[in-house]
Design an enzyme around this catalytic site. Structure first.
Site, PDB file in Angstrom:
ATOM      1  N   GLU A  38      33.229  23.436  -5.281  1.00 41.02           N
ATOM      2  CA  GLU A  38      33.552  23.995  -6.598  1.00 41.02           C
ATOM      3  C   GLU A  38      34.586  25.098  -6.467  1.00 41.02           C
ATOM      4  O   GLU A  38      34.477  25.961  -5.598  1.00 41.02           O
ATOM      5  CB  GLU A  38      32.264  24.535  -7.229  1.00 41.02           C
ATOM      6  CG  GLU A  38      32.214  24.368  -8.717  1.00 41.02           C
ATOM      7  CD  GLU A  38      32.145  22.908  -9.132  1.00 41.02           C
ATOM      8  OE1 GLU A  38      33.214  22.329  -9.455  1.00 41.02           O
ATOM      9  OE2 GLU A  38      31.046  22.344  -9.132  1.00 41.02           O
ATOM     10  N   HIS A  39      35.575  25.041  -7.353  1.00 41.79           N
ATOM     11  CA  HIS A  39      36.684  25.993  -7.360  1.00 41.79           C
ATOM     12  C   HIS A  39      37.453  25.940  -6.041  1.00 41.79           C
ATOM     13  O   HIS A  39      37.977  26.960  -5.569  1.00 41.79           O
ATOM     14  CB  HIS A  39      36.196  27.414  -7.687  1.00 41.79           C
ATOM     15  CG  HIS A  39      35.780  27.551  -9.127  1.00 41.79           C
ATOM     16  ND1 HIS A  39      36.687  27.754 -10.141  1.00 41.79           N
ATOM     17  CD2 HIS A  39      34.570  27.443  -9.725  1.00 41.79           C
ATOM     18  CE1 HIS A  39      36.044  27.806 -11.307  1.00 41.79           C
ATOM     19  NE2 HIS A  39      34.753  27.607 -11.078  1.00 41.79           N
ATOM     20  N   ASP A  41      39.523  22.978  -5.633  1.00 47.09           N
ATOM     21  CA  ASP A  41      40.634  22.018  -5.817  1.00 47.09           C
ATOM     22  C   ASP A  41      41.984  22.717  -5.969  1.00 47.09           C
ATOM     23  O   ASP A  41      42.973  22.278  -5.401  1.00 47.09           O
ATOM     24  CB  ASP A  41      40.355  20.992  -6.936  1.00 47.09           C
ATOM     25  CG  ASP A  41      40.199  21.554  -8.330  1.00 47.09           C
ATOM     26  OD1 ASP A  41      40.069  22.803  -8.477  1.00 47.09           O
ATOM     27  OD2 ASP A  41      40.193  20.751  -9.284  1.00 47.09           O
ATOM     28  N   GLY A 128      32.331  20.003 -23.366  1.00 45.51           N
ATOM     29  CA  GLY A 128      32.312  21.384 -22.859  1.00 45.51           C
ATOM     30  C   GLY A 128      31.113  21.702 -21.976  1.00 45.51           C
ATOM     31  O   GLY A 128      30.655  22.835 -21.931  1.00 45.51           O
ATOM     32  N   SER A 132      33.517  17.140 -17.517  1.00 52.01           N
ATOM     33  CA  SER A 132      34.874  16.596 -17.683  1.00 52.01           C
ATOM     34  C   SER A 132      35.051  15.680 -18.880  1.00 52.01           C
ATOM     35  O   SER A 132      35.635  14.601 -18.781  1.00 52.01           O
ATOM     36  CB  SER A 132      35.314  15.861 -16.422  1.00 52.01           C
ATOM     37  OG  SER A 132      35.505  16.783 -15.402  1.00 52.01           O
ATOM     38  N   SER A 133      34.578  16.146 -20.023  1.00 55.62           N
ATOM     39  CA  SER A 133      34.833  15.376 -21.245  1.00 55.62           C
ATOM     40  C   SER A 133      36.338  15.295 -21.501  1.00 55.62           C
ATOM     41  O   SER A 133      36.842  14.253 -21.940  1.00 55.62           O
ATOM     42  CB  SER A 133      34.113  15.998 -22.436  1.00 55.62           C
ATOM     43  OG  SER A 133      34.445  17.369 -22.557  1.00 55.62           O
ATOM     44  N   ASP A 178      39.098  16.508 -11.613  1.00 56.16           N
ATOM     45  CA  ASP A 178      38.463  15.778 -12.714  1.00 56.16           C
ATOM     46  C   ASP A 178      39.206  14.489 -13.028  1.00 56.16           C
ATOM     47  O   ASP A 178      38.606  13.428 -13.217  1.00 56.16           O
ATOM     48  CB  ASP A 178      38.398  16.663 -13.964  1.00 56.16           C
ATOM     49  CG  ASP A 178      37.758  18.012 -13.690  1.00 56.16           C
ATOM     50  OD1 ASP A 178      37.116  18.162 -12.635  1.00 56.16           O
ATOM     51  OD2 ASP A 178      37.911  18.919 -14.528  1.00 56.16           O
TER      52      ASP A 178
HETATM   53  C1  GLA Z   1      37.139  22.644 -13.857  1.00 56.65           C
HETATM   54  C2  GLA Z   1      38.559  22.200 -13.502  1.00 56.65           C
HETATM   55  C3  GLA Z   1      38.584  21.549 -12.120  1.00 56.65           C
HETATM   56  C4  GLA Z   1      37.920  22.446 -11.082  1.00 56.65           C
HETATM   57  C5  GLA Z   1      36.564  22.912 -11.565  1.00 56.65           C
HETATM   58  C6  GLA Z   1      35.919  23.900 -10.638  1.00 56.65           C
HETATM   59  O1  GLA Z   1      36.323  21.517 -13.989  1.00 56.65           O
HETATM   60  O2  GLA Z   1      39.026  21.284 -14.456  1.00 56.65           O
HETATM   61  O3  GLA Z   1      39.914  21.239 -11.765  1.00 56.65           O
HETATM   62  O4  GLA Z   1      38.745  23.517 -10.754  1.00 56.65           O
HETATM   63  O5  GLA Z   1      36.638  23.512 -12.855  1.00 56.65           O
HETATM   64  O6  GLA Z   1      35.609  23.303  -9.424  1.00 56.65           O
END
Ligand code: GLA
Length: 391
Positions: A38-39, A41, A128, A132-133, A178
């Protein structure tokens, strides 16, 4: 009938009711859940998401002769999108239409013009909620464009076009995870994505004894947008301090020697990203070996790091993770963490399939007691990426 078959056939029926004829094309693109990574990418790091059995579906047909407009209605009855193709496509109202607008604009720039269309959108990806909607809506639109035009992009190009739509039309400086997973997901597989080289590896996860359980806190704290951009900036500052192009290149040793010499906040952001990249690679190995206790421990560790060092969790997410930790491996929970951008949305847990019901009931009840809010809980198998269902 699979979930997707049922959803697309319902959408086709509704299309016929609304537009008075059956759709010529039906396409679908899934939401995703990020198992770990997470965080990372936007730091050129590693992520390990999977597509989920929740989709944005579009049914469509050519518009009437001479109508150079893409009309997108939504089954929920929100204000439709009317996208005029006789002028350059720009952001515009209603707000949700900016995702399809951005994608259509990208196709037009590639000289790919679908012409006027009558479209019906039906999405079951919770909005939300960190699933990833928005990416699923972008990828769904791109898949429809491809089906209508009859030309298919390379998966990487398609994902990048969708990411650009999100940056330029929705104003969200997201990474690439996403859109990549919504395009490239494979049934019964997680996807290990190297966000620098953009190489992907499928990581099979088809052990029926374990499931991914998603719990939606049903809260979304408004600061999410600004905080996301701020985290990106802090990571860039950390990379500069280490003298590397991105945090992907910073080693745990470099981090140790920077302790006390760097701004504390920036130090902790870097510690999260460096640790999370390692955890993600280990977790991928763990999934390959069906070593669920190890994968679960890495998920719990990821959550602590996101909560304490990266500071993107919230009390509702922490509450679910605590409940899951309390249930523990004896009760069938291997691991649990917040998933997605944070500040609300969902947790993802790795659980024993045979204990799903008991775990769901316990999380729902205790979460309600702790927060006064109802959680929404479901399980998913790793699903396939975007598909043309008809046409
Ligand atoms: C959101 C962003 C992704 C990623 C995540 C955190 O979903 O769209 O690209 O950075 O946050 O991992």
């Amino acid at each position: 009938m699979t979930y997707l078959q049922k959803l697309t056939s319902e959408t086709a029926q509704q299309y016929t009711k609304i537009y008075g004829r059956p759709p010529r094309w039906i396409v679908a693109a899934p939401g995703r859940v990020n198992v770990i990574g997470e965080h990372t990418d936007y730091n050129d790091g590693f992520v390990l998401p999977t597509a989920i059995e929740r989709y944005a579906v579009m049914a469509a047909d050519k518009a009437a002769e001479g109508k150079n407009v893409i009309e997108i209605r939504d089954v929920s009855g929100v204000e439709p999108a009317l996208i005029d193709l006789s002028v350059p496509v720009k952001p515009g109202p209603p707000r949700w239409s900016n995702y399809p607008r951005g994608v259509i604009s990208g196709f037009m720039e590639h000289g790919m013009n679908p012409g006027g269309l009558d479209v019906l959108l039906h999405s079951t990806v919770p909005l939300g909620a960190g699933l990833s909607s928005s990416a699923s809506l972008e990828v769904c639109t791109a898949t429809l464009m491809e089906a209508v035009i009859g030309r298919f992009m390379l998966p990487v190009e398609k994902a990048l076009l969708c990411q650009k739509a999100e940056h330029e039309f929705a104003g969200v400086p997201c990474g690439i995870m996403d859109q990549f997973i919504s395009v490239m997901g494979r049934q019964n597989n997680l996807l290990l994505l190297d966000c620098r080289s953009r190489e992907t590896q499928l990581v099979p996860m088809n052990d029926p004894a374990v499931s991914l359980l998603i719990a939606n806190t049903n809260v979304k704290h408004e600061l999410a947008g600004g905080e996301y951009a701020m985290r990106r900036a802090q990571c860039q500052a950390a990379a500069r301090a280490f003298g590397v192009a991105s945090l992907r290149d910073a080693t745990p040793e470099a981090l140790e020697s920077a302790r006390g010499k760097m701004d504390d906040v920036v130090f902790r952001r870097a510690r999260h990203v460096i640790g999370e990249n390692e955890r993600t690679l280990h977790a991928a190995e763990g999934v390959r070996a069906s070593n669920w206790p190890t994968v679960g421990q890495l998920m719990f560790a990821s959550h602590c790091s996101l909560r304490d060092d990266y500071e993107v969790s919230c009390k509702e997410l922490d509450a679910i993770v605590e409940i899951a930790e309390g249930i523990g491996t004896k009760g069938g929970v291997f691991g649990c963490r917040m998933t997605g951008g944070g500040f609300g949305g969902c947790t993802v847990s790795l659980v024993q399939t045979e204990k799903v019901e008991a775990i769901s009931e316990k999380i729902a009840a205790d979460y309600k007691t702790k927060t006064g809010t109802e959680a929404t809980i479901f399980t998913t198998r790793p699903a396939a990426g975007a598909t043309v269902v008809k046409g």
